[in-house]
Design a protein around this motif. Sequence first.
Motif, PDB file in Angstrom:
ATOM      1  N   ALA A 162       3.307   2.525   0.620  1.00  0.00           N
ATOM      2  CA  ALA A 162       3.366   4.027  -0.290  1.00  0.00           C
ATOM      3  C   ALA A 162       4.547   4.614   0.047  1.00  0.00           C
TER       4      ALA A 162
ATOM      5  N   ARG B 113       0.656  -3.500   1.632  1.00  0.00           N
ATOM      6  CA  ARG B 113       0.991  -2.308   1.040  1.00  0.00           C
ATOM      7  C   ARG B 113       2.041  -1.164   1.553  1.00  0.00           C
TER       8      ARG B 113
ATOM      9  N   ALA C  39      -0.111   2.258  -4.193  1.00  0.00           N
ATOM     10  CA  ALA C  39       1.194   1.673  -3.471  1.00  0.00           C
ATOM     11  C   ALA C  39       1.833   0.376  -4.144  1.00  0.00           C
TER      12      ALA C  39
END
Length: 127
Positions: free
Chosen positions: A40, A38, A91
């Motif tokens: 973000a 992920r 994210a």
Amino acid sequence: QVQLVESGGGSVQAGGSLRLSCTASVYTFSSGCMAWFRHAPGKEREGVARMAIPGTIRYADSVKGRFSISKDNAKNTLYLQMDNLKPEDSAMYYCAAEPAGGRCYLWPLEAGTFHYWGQGTQVTVSS
């Protein structure tokens, strides 16, 4: 050429659940590693969960006990079940595959060890 297509992202409130899916073409999950990362905004890409074939499943400390990685060989699909979601889980989530194995077995995950990536699916968790 391995192609990975993610789906299942969306917007949920804190405490909610989502299940991400990653369907693979060509790659049959028979060797190497499959993983979820992920990313973000303003943060480094993070390895969330990895399934090594054969081998173990590993999770980042931040998601242990809340996320679960699994696969359905018949559907050539990898899943990430995410429960008790928190705002900090927000994210873009990516599926990654490395059929050849090698360094993908190391932990923590290194994004550079995975050759194939999906386009990502956005997860947004509101408080």
